[in-house]
Design a protein around this motif. Structure first.
Motif, PDB file in Angstrom:
ATOM      1  N   ILE A  10       0.847  -1.198   0.000  1.00  0.00           N
ATOM      2  CA  ILE A  10       0.000   0.000   0.000  1.00  0.00           C
ATOM      3  C   ILE A  10       0.877   1.240   0.000  1.00  0.00           C
ATOM      4  CG2 ILE A  10      -1.758   1.298   1.281  1.00  0.00           C
ATOM      5  CD1 ILE A  10      -2.748  -1.376   2.387  1.00  0.00           C
ATOM      6  N   LEU A  11       0.566   2.162  -0.900  1.00  0.00           N
ATOM      7  CA  LEU A  11       1.277   3.441  -0.984  1.00  0.00           C
ATOM      8  C   LEU A  11       0.441   4.513  -0.291  1.00  0.00           C
ATOM      9  CD1 LEU A  11       3.595   5.218  -2.089  1.00  0.00           C
ATOM     10  CD2 LEU A  11       2.221   5.517  -4.182  1.00  0.00           C
ATOM     11  N   ILE A  12       1.067   5.219   0.676  1.00  0.00           N
ATOM     12  CA  ILE A  12       0.399   6.305   1.402  1.00  0.00           C
ATOM     13  C   ILE A  12       0.984   7.621   0.911  1.00  0.00           C
ATOM     14  CG2 ILE A  12      -0.205   7.210   3.678  1.00  0.00           C
ATOM     15  CD1 ILE A  12       0.829   4.469   4.798  1.00  0.00           C
ATOM     16  N   VAL A  13       0.112   8.516   0.458  1.00  0.00           N
ATOM     17  CA  VAL A  13       0.556   9.814  -0.057  1.00  0.00           C
ATOM     18  C   VAL A  13      -0.068  10.899   0.815  1.00  0.00           C
ATOM     19  CG1 VAL A  13       0.783  11.292  -2.084  1.00  0.00           C
ATOM     20  CG2 VAL A  13       0.529   8.802  -2.376  1.00  0.00           C
ATOM     21  N   ASP A  14       0.791  11.595   1.600  1.00  0.00           N
ATOM     22  CA  ASP A  14       0.297  12.606   2.538  1.00  0.00           C
ATOM     23  C   ASP A  14       1.462  13.533   2.861  1.00  0.00           C
ATOM     24  OD1 ASP A  14      -0.697  14.017   4.905  1.00  0.00           O
ATOM     25  OD2 ASP A  14      -2.238  12.441   5.004  1.00  0.00           O
ATOM     26  N   ASP A  15       1.202  14.844   2.941  1.00  0.00           N
ATOM     27  CA  ASP A  15       2.286  15.791   3.200  1.00  0.00           C
ATOM     28  C   ASP A  15       2.524  16.005   4.696  1.00  0.00           C
ATOM     29  OD1 ASP A  15      -0.150  17.107   3.553  1.00  0.00           O
ATOM     30  OD2 ASP A  15       0.697  19.069   3.020  1.00  0.00           O
ATOM     31  N   THR A  16       1.782  15.294   5.544  1.00  0.00           N
ATOM     32  CA  THR A  16       1.975  15.405   6.994  1.00  0.00           C
ATOM     33  C   THR A  16       2.708  14.169   7.505  1.00  0.00           C
ATOM     34  OG1 THR A  16      -0.084  16.669   7.159  1.00  0.00           O
ATOM     35  CG2 THR A  16       0.819  15.760   9.200  1.00  0.00           C
ATOM     36  N   PRO A  17       3.973  14.324   7.964  1.00  0.00           N
ATOM     37  CA  PRO A  17       4.749  13.158   8.429  1.00  0.00           C
ATOM     38  C   PRO A  17       4.047  12.355   9.517  1.00  0.00           C
ATOM     39  CG  PRO A  17       6.170  15.066   8.169  1.00  0.00           C
ATOM     40  CD  PRO A  17       4.776  15.572   7.976  1.00  0.00           C
ATOM     41  N   GLN A  18       3.336  13.062  10.419  1.00  0.00           N
ATOM     42  CA  GLN A  18       2.657  12.348  11.504  1.00  0.00           C
ATOM     43  C   GLN A  18       1.593  11.400  10.948  1.00  0.00           C
ATOM     44  OE1 GLN A  18       0.751  14.892  14.364  1.00  0.00           O
ATOM     45  NE2 GLN A  18       0.100  13.170  15.667  1.00  0.00           N
ATOM     46  N   ASN A  19       0.845  11.867   9.926  1.00  0.00           N
ATOM     47  CA  ASN A  19      -0.175  11.007   9.310  1.00  0.00           C
ATOM     48  C   ASN A  19       0.474   9.795   8.638  1.00  0.00           C
ATOM     49  OD1 ASN A  19      -2.250  12.690  10.106  1.00  0.00           O
ATOM     50  ND2 ASN A  19      -2.278  13.847   8.172  1.00  0.00           N
ATOM     51  N   ASN A  39       4.478  13.805  -1.120  1.00  0.00           N
ATOM     52  CA  ASN A  39       3.666  14.631  -2.024  1.00  0.00           C
ATOM     53  C   ASN A  39       3.383  13.855  -3.315  1.00  0.00           C
ATOM     54  OD1 ASN A  39       5.921  15.013  -3.882  1.00  0.00           O
ATOM     55  ND2 ASN A  39       6.718  16.500  -2.392  1.00  0.00           N
ATOM     56  N   GLY A  40       2.624  14.483  -4.206  1.00  0.00           N
ATOM     57  CA  GLY A  40       2.214  13.807  -5.431  1.00  0.00           C
ATOM     58  C   GLY A  40       3.354  13.480  -6.371  1.00  0.00           C
ATOM     59  N   ASP A  41       4.334  14.375  -6.482  1.00  0.00           N
ATOM     60  CA  ASP A  41       5.454  14.138  -7.401  1.00  0.00           C
ATOM     61  C   ASP A  41       6.301  12.944  -6.949  1.00  0.00           C
ATOM     62  OD1 ASP A  41       4.950  16.332  -9.206  1.00  0.00           O
ATOM     63  OD2 ASP A  41       5.533  17.650  -7.560  1.00  0.00           O
ATOM     64  N   ILE A  42       6.552  12.850  -5.657  1.00  0.00           N
ATOM     65  CA  ILE A  42       7.315  11.705  -5.137  1.00  0.00           C
ATOM     66  C   ILE A  42       6.508  10.414  -5.321  1.00  0.00           C
ATOM     67  CG2 ILE A  42       8.269  10.687  -3.042  1.00  0.00           C
ATOM     68  CD1 ILE A  42       9.021  13.486  -2.128  1.00  0.00           C
ATOM     69  N   ALA A  43       5.192  10.524  -5.178  1.00  0.00           N
ATOM     70  CA  ALA A  43       4.337   9.349  -5.388  1.00  0.00           C
ATOM     71  C   ALA A  43       4.481   8.817  -6.812  1.00  0.00           C
ATOM     72  CB  ALA A  43       2.885   9.707  -5.092  1.00  0.00           C
ATOM     73  N   LEU A  44       4.526   9.739  -7.793  1.00  0.00           N
ATOM     74  CA  LEU A  44       4.693   9.316  -9.194  1.00  0.00           C
ATOM     75  C   LEU A  44       6.032   8.612  -9.397  1.00  0.00           C
ATOM     76  CD1 LEU A  44       3.214  12.344 -11.203  1.00  0.00           C
ATOM     77  CD2 LEU A  44       2.239  10.049 -10.948  1.00  0.00           C
ATOM     78  N   MET A  45       7.083   9.130  -8.775  1.00  0.00           N
ATOM     79  CA  MET A  45       8.398   8.485  -8.874  1.00  0.00           C
ATOM     80  C   MET A  45       8.345   7.085  -8.275  1.00  0.00           C
ATOM     81  SD  MET A  45      10.841  11.728  -7.859  1.00  0.00           S
ATOM     82  CE  MET A  45      12.300  10.683  -7.816  1.00  0.00           C
ATOM     83  N   LEU A  47       5.755   5.164  -8.053  1.00  0.00           N
ATOM     84  CA  LEU A  47       4.929   4.302  -8.908  1.00  0.00           C
ATOM     85  C   LEU A  47       5.711   3.795 -10.117  1.00  0.00           C
ATOM     86  CD1 LEU A  47       1.624   6.356  -8.764  1.00  0.00           C
ATOM     87  CD2 LEU A  47       1.884   4.000  -7.994  1.00  0.00           C
ATOM     88  N   ARG A  48       6.704   4.554 -10.556  1.00  0.00           N
ATOM     89  CA  ARG A  48       7.499   4.107 -11.705  1.00  0.00           C
ATOM     90  C   ARG A  48       8.340   2.896 -11.362  1.00  0.00           C
ATOM     91  NH1 ARG A  48       8.749   9.853 -12.148  1.00  0.00           N
ATOM     92  NH2 ARG A  48       7.264  10.826 -13.608  1.00  0.00           N
ATOM     93  N   SER A  49       8.741   2.792 -10.101  1.00  0.00           N
ATOM     94  CA  SER A  49       9.596   1.674  -9.698  1.00  0.00           C
ATOM     95  C   SER A  49       8.788   0.439  -9.339  1.00  0.00           C
ATOM     96  CB  SER A  49      10.483   2.080  -8.521  1.00  0.00           C
ATOM     97  OG  SER A  49       9.678   2.429  -7.399  1.00  0.00           O
ATOM     98  N   MET A  50       7.639   0.614  -8.697  1.00  0.00           N
ATOM     99  CA  MET A  50       6.825  -0.532  -8.298  1.00  0.00           C
ATOM    100  C   MET A  50       5.378  -0.091  -8.104  1.00  0.00           C
ATOM    101  SD  MET A  50       7.454  -3.347  -5.273  1.00  0.00           S
ATOM    102  CE  MET A  50       7.184  -2.194  -3.929  1.00  0.00           C
ATOM    103  N   LEU A  51       4.445  -0.870  -8.641  1.00  0.00           N
ATOM    104  CA  LEU A  51       3.032  -0.531  -8.511  1.00  0.00           C
ATOM    105  C   LEU A  51       2.472  -1.132  -7.228  1.00  0.00           C
ATOM    106  CD1 LEU A  51       1.735  -1.115 -12.151  1.00  0.00           C
ATOM    107  CD2 LEU A  51       2.377   1.047 -11.070  1.00  0.00           C
ATOM    108  N   PRO A  52       1.747  -0.362  -6.442  1.00  0.00           N
ATOM    109  CA  PRO A  52       1.139  -0.882  -5.200  1.00  0.00           C
ATOM    110  C   PRO A  52      -0.185  -1.570  -5.509  1.00  0.00           C
ATOM    111  CG  PRO A  52       0.642   1.439  -5.410  1.00  0.00           C
ATOM    112  CD  PRO A  52       1.501   1.087  -6.600  1.00  0.00           C
ATOM    113  N   ASP A  53      -0.732  -2.229  -4.505  1.00  0.00           N
ATOM    114  CA  ASP A  53      -2.050  -2.852  -4.652  1.00  0.00           C
ATOM    115  C   ASP A  53      -3.166  -1.865  -4.340  1.00  0.00           C
ATOM    116  OD1 ASP A  53      -1.183  -5.646  -5.176  1.00  0.00           O
ATOM    117  OD2 ASP A  53      -0.294  -5.441  -3.183  1.00  0.00           O
ATOM    118  N   LEU A  54      -2.837  -0.814  -3.575  1.00  0.00           N
ATOM    119  CA  LEU A  54      -3.845   0.173  -3.193  1.00  0.00           C
ATOM    120  C   LEU A  54      -3.125   1.456  -2.789  1.00  0.00           C
ATOM    121  CD1 LEU A  54      -7.078  -0.378  -1.207  1.00  0.00           C
ATOM    122  CD2 LEU A  54      -5.449   1.274  -0.263  1.00  0.00           C
TER     123      LEU A  54
END
Length: 376
Positions: A10-19, A39-45, A47-54
């Motif tokens: 599972i990939l978690i995309v959130d700009d708050t480290p605590q979350n 953030n969204g840009d890091i999430a895209l990077m 995703l290029r290396s490995m696709l999550p299930d959710l």
């Protein structure tokens, strides 16, 4: 030491480290592998290396926001099927509507409850697994169907080749037997003369079967044009009865026709062969010494209906459509076995429909059958 395999990635995309920390710990404690993107840009990077299930996705982030990231994922065929659950402090209805419009499958409002997050994650992972299983089954069905079509095409080509190769020697046999019948038939003893006549009937029947095989192939491929002309249907019926000749021995053929005659625009040779096929089947299943009835009717709008009625064992309703298929079979209860209609009725169906007509059968077990066709 045995290390259990994560239930899902599972990939978690959130700009708050605590979350990120809270969600990561929660998922890992339930056996999931959790990856974090700030953030969204890091999430895209990522995703290029490995696709999550959710993906668990926040909405408000610097740079590429959650809605825009989700839209990008749904536009990419590599990532469009990954379930996206929005996790956000925004709780307005408009925000939730936009989340679903962007392609999200669910929406969790912050502050979230751990049990709710896990329940929704497990639900959508289960739905995704079911979807993949369905896609796999669908692909297998498509592959099997494609293979079946290929095998059917190979079978049809082989059948066509065999029929074509058999026709020449069979025509030679027919010619020589006809010559023998003409020259020696009158001088032969009655039993031998009857045997020769029966052999000629069988050979002609074989020739009709081969012709039907070749014509079905041509009709299916659209390579058999119709030579339409104005023909009297009653005349075609009379010609069919004459062609059958010896096959009708021992039966009475009764025809009913309007006094004024019925004419249609058709290919006379093909329609005559349809009548021969239907009448031949009726004679085959009608008890010796009994009657086969052929009825010609004018139809509203200028068309015609031809019906061939026998008093044979009848055909169960479940087979009324099947017998018009290639090599279709109908269970004839009187004989206690299945009877294959071969290609005769398939030819009839294709021939009648090529004229814009219809064909069918009315039959009940123990009460005979009536095959009919309409020509416009």
């Amino acid at each position: 030491m045995n290390v259990s395999r994560p239930k899902a990635d599972i990939l978690i995309v959130d700009d708050t480290p605590q979350n990120l920390d809270v969600l990561s710990s929660l998922l890992q404690s339930h056996g999931y592998q959790a990856r974090a993107a700030i953030n969204g840009d890091i999430a895209l990077m990522s995703l290029r290396s490995m696709l999550p299930d959710l993906i668990l996705l926040d909405i408000r982030m610097p740079g590429l926001g959650g809605f825009d990231l989700c839209r990008l994922l749904k536009q990419d065929k590599r990532t469009r099927e990954i379930p996206v659950i929005f996790v956000s402090a925004l709780d307005e209805v408009t925000d939730k509507v936009e989340a679903f419009a962007a392609g999200g499958v669910d929406y969790v409002t912050k502050p979230f409850q751990a049990e709710e997050v896990i329940a929704r994650v497990e639900t959508h992972l289960h739905l995704r697994r079911l979807q993949r299983e369905l896609e796999d089954k669908h692909q297998r069905l498509e592959d099997n169907y494609r293979r079946l079509v290929e095998l059917e095409s190979m079978r049809d080509n082989l059948t066509h080749m065999m029929a074509h190769d058999l026709r020449s020697p069979l025509m030679s046999i027919l010619y020589r037997m006809s010559q023998i019948e003409q020259k020696l038939g009158p001088s032969l003893p009655a039993p031998e003369r009857a045997s020769l006549a029966a052999a000629l009937v069988a050979a002609r029947r074989m020739n009709e079967m081969i012709s039907a095989m070749l014509d079905v192939s041509r009709m299916e491929a659209g390579r058999m044009p119709l030579n339409r002309e104005r023909r009297d249907v009653a005349g075609l019926v009379d010609e069919a009865i004459e062609v059958l000749g010896g096959l009708s021995a021992g039966h009475r053929i009764q025809t009913e026709r309007p006094a004024e005659g019925v004419c249609v625009e058709c290919d006379g040779d093909i329609v005559r062969r349809v009548i021969i096929n239907l009448l031949g089947n009726a004679l085959k299943f009608t008890r010796p010494g009994t009657e086969v009835r052929i009825r010609i009717e004018s139809r509203e709008g200028g068309g015609a209906r031809v019906s061939v009625q026998d008093n044979g064992p009848g055909i169960p309703a479940a087979y009324h459509e099947k017998i018009f298929e290639k090599f279709g079979q109908a269970e004839i209860f009187e004989a206690g076995q299945k009877y294959s209609t071969g290609l005769g009725l398939t030819f009839c169906k294709l021939a009648v429909e090529s004229h814009g007509g219809r064909i069918g059968v009315n039959s009940r077990v123990g009460q005979g059958s009536t095959f009919w066709f309409d020509l416009p």
